[in-house]
Design a protein around this motif. Structure first.
Motif, PDB file in Angstrom:
ATOM      1  N   ALA A  24       0.827  -1.205   0.000  1.00  0.00           N
ATOM      2  CA  ALA A  24       0.000   0.000   0.000  1.00  0.00           C
ATOM      3  C   ALA A  24       0.864   1.259   0.000  1.00  0.00           C
ATOM      4  O   ALA A  24       0.461   2.300  -0.537  1.00  0.00           O
ATOM      5  CB  ALA A  24      -0.933  -0.005   1.206  1.00  0.00           C
ATOM      6  N   ALA A  25       2.060   1.161   0.590  1.00  0.00           N
ATOM      7  CA  ALA A  25       2.973   2.303   0.638  1.00  0.00           C
ATOM      8  C   ALA A  25       3.769   2.461  -0.655  1.00  0.00           C
ATOM      9  O   ALA A  25       4.531   3.423  -0.793  1.00  0.00           O
ATOM     10  CB  ALA A  25       3.920   2.155   1.817  1.00  0.00           C
ATOM     11  N   THR A  64       9.641   7.674  -3.488  1.00  0.00           N
ATOM     12  CA  THR A  64       8.603   7.296  -2.525  1.00  0.00           C
ATOM     13  C   THR A  64       8.783   8.030  -1.192  1.00  0.00           C
ATOM     14  O   THR A  64       9.884   8.065  -0.639  1.00  0.00           O
ATOM     15  CB  THR A  64       8.625   5.783  -2.269  1.00  0.00           C
ATOM     16  N   ASP A  65       7.701   8.616  -0.685  1.00  0.00           N
ATOM     17  CA  ASP A  65       7.705   9.239   0.636  1.00  0.00           C
ATOM     18  C   ASP A  65       7.458   8.145   1.673  1.00  0.00           C
ATOM     19  O   ASP A  65       6.350   7.610   1.779  1.00  0.00           O
ATOM     20  CB  ASP A  65       6.612  10.305   0.713  1.00  0.00           C
ATOM     21  N   LEU A  66       8.482   7.813   2.448  1.00  0.00           N
ATOM     22  CA  LEU A  66       8.389   6.704   3.397  1.00  0.00           C
ATOM     23  C   LEU A  66       7.924   7.120   4.790  1.00  0.00           C
ATOM     24  O   LEU A  66       7.734   6.254   5.649  1.00  0.00           O
ATOM     25  CB  LEU A  66       9.740   5.999   3.511  1.00  0.00           C
ATOM     26  N   GLN A  67       7.720   8.411   5.012  1.00  0.00           N
ATOM     27  CA  GLN A  67       7.349   8.841   6.355  1.00  0.00           C
ATOM     28  C   GLN A  67       6.018   8.240   6.821  1.00  0.00           C
ATOM     29  O   GLN A  67       5.934   7.745   7.957  1.00  0.00           O
ATOM     30  CB  GLN A  67       7.293  10.372   6.424  1.00  0.00           C
ATOM     31  N   PRO A  68       4.950   8.219   5.998  1.00  0.00           N
ATOM     32  CA  PRO A  68       3.710   7.564   6.453  1.00  0.00           C
ATOM     33  C   PRO A  68       3.908   6.088   6.791  1.00  0.00           C
ATOM     34  O   PRO A  68       3.312   5.585   7.740  1.00  0.00           O
ATOM     35  CB  PRO A  68       2.762   7.751   5.254  1.00  0.00           C
ATOM     36  N   LEU A  69       4.771   5.403   6.017  1.00  0.00           N
ATOM     37  CA  LEU A  69       5.045   4.000   6.298  1.00  0.00           C
ATOM     38  C   LEU A  69       5.770   3.851   7.624  1.00  0.00           C
ATOM     39  O   LEU A  69       5.459   2.955   8.424  1.00  0.00           O
ATOM     40  CB  LEU A  69       5.865   3.382   5.169  1.00  0.00           C
ATOM     41  N   ARG A  70       6.740   4.712   7.892  1.00  0.00           N
ATOM     42  CA  ARG A  70       7.468   4.652   9.153  1.00  0.00           C
ATOM     43  C   ARG A  70       6.512   4.773  10.343  1.00  0.00           C
ATOM     44  O   ARG A  70       6.614   4.028  11.320  1.00  0.00           O
ATOM     45  CB  ARG A  70       8.496   5.783   9.214  1.00  0.00           C
TER      46      ARG A  70
END
Length: 311
Positions: A24-25, A64-70
């Motif tokens: 989803a990320a 990819t912006d990984l901040q929401p995943l983190r």
């Protein structure tokens, strides 16, 4: 192309939600590795073997912006470390080691989808590749991207199956590719003139098969994908001229009655994923199939036989 890799530990209980979260990320691929070098035991039909401790590695595009995943991972597994690293071009070179540019039985040319892969396997660069020695004047071409699901053509069991298919498949025959993985065997059968039903319990395998089939200009009339549960629900509504399965010895034994039930009288059953010492116990489970002498490569064997009519 460079990538970002996210690595963390998982367990069989947390794997499914983690995979859903990562895809989803925007994950473009996910790899699973044993965290304790545990052996993979042969699964029952429809089951996926998992280790007790799993090292999960997901790859993302650089943008990819990984901040929401983190934040999501910290909420779901607050005590699990998450490592983020950069993957340079070396990942392509490692994956290219599984690319195949080879002709099977003079009739089927398996080649990489991206010609760049062939440079790592002794092929030519550029958009055109010359057929390797041994090909007929106009071999059937099967283009496959290395690393897309299971089955690149580099493993002996897959090679044994491709050779058999190239020797035997004729126009109009119906094939069952059970445990299709990347779809390589079913797609080969369809390109050689047959029509195929490709079955797998893994949704990612079915997606990979459909993607590879489309890339090879095949339609739903040429090859159809089915989830394992759907195949069991309608298996006796279809019969086949060729049943091919490159899985493992234990499920091949368990599936003997099912395979013989959907094989037409005189049909071929083709089995691989079998170690040489397992061949006798596997063939003994197929009471209506008369097998030829096993074909062997690097300790692996392929069993092929003709199915007699039911009594």
């Amino acid at each position: 192309m460079s990538l970002i890799q996210v690595a963390l530990r998982a367990t069989p209980a947390t794997l499914a939600p983690l995979e859903e979260m990562l895809f989803a990320a925007g994950a473009v691929s996910i790899a699973l590795v044993s965290d304790a070098d545990e052996p993979v035991l042969e699964p029952a039909p429809g089951e996926t073997p998992l280790w007790s401790e799993i090292n999960l590695r997901a790859s993302f595009e650089l943008s990819t912006d990984l901040q929401p995943l983190r934040l999501a991972l910290a909420d779901f597994l607050p005590d699990t470390p998450v490592e983020v690293s950069f993957l340079g071009e070396e990942w392509r070179q490692a994956l290219a080691g599984h690319a195949v540019n080879e002709v099977f039985a003079g009739r089927l040319w398996l080649r990489p989808r991206d010609p760049e892969w062939a440079e790592h396997r002794g092929g030519a660069s550029g958009t055109e590749l010359a057929a390797p020695p041994g090909a007929v004047s106009d071999p059937v071409q099967l283009l496959l991207q290395p690393g897309l699901a299971f089955g690149s053509g580099s493993h002996p069991t897959t090679r044994l199956c491709l050779t058999w298919l190239a020797e035997h498949v004729r126009a109009g025959q119906r094939l069952l590719d059970f445990g299709c993985g990347s779809g390589i065997l079913g797609i080969a059968g369809a390109l050689l003139g047959g029509t195929c039903v490709a079955v797998d319990h893994d949704p990612q395998a079915l997606l990979a098969t459909a993607d590879n089939a489309t890339y090879n200009k095949l339609t739903h009339k040429d090859i159809t994908t089915l989830a394992l549960s759907d195949w069991y629900a309608q298996q006796h509504k279809q019969t086949f001229d060729i049943v091919v399965a490159n899985i493992l010895a234990a499920p091949l034994q368990d599936l003997a009655e099912d395979f013989e039930a959907v094989a037409k009288p005189g049909a071929h059953i083709v089995l691989s994923g079998i170690l040489a010492e397992q061949a006798e116990s596997v063939s003994a489970c197929y009471t209506r199939t008369r097998f030829q002498a096993p074909r062997r490569e690097q300790g692996w064997v392929l069993l092929s036989g003709v199915v007699a009519p039911a009594a």
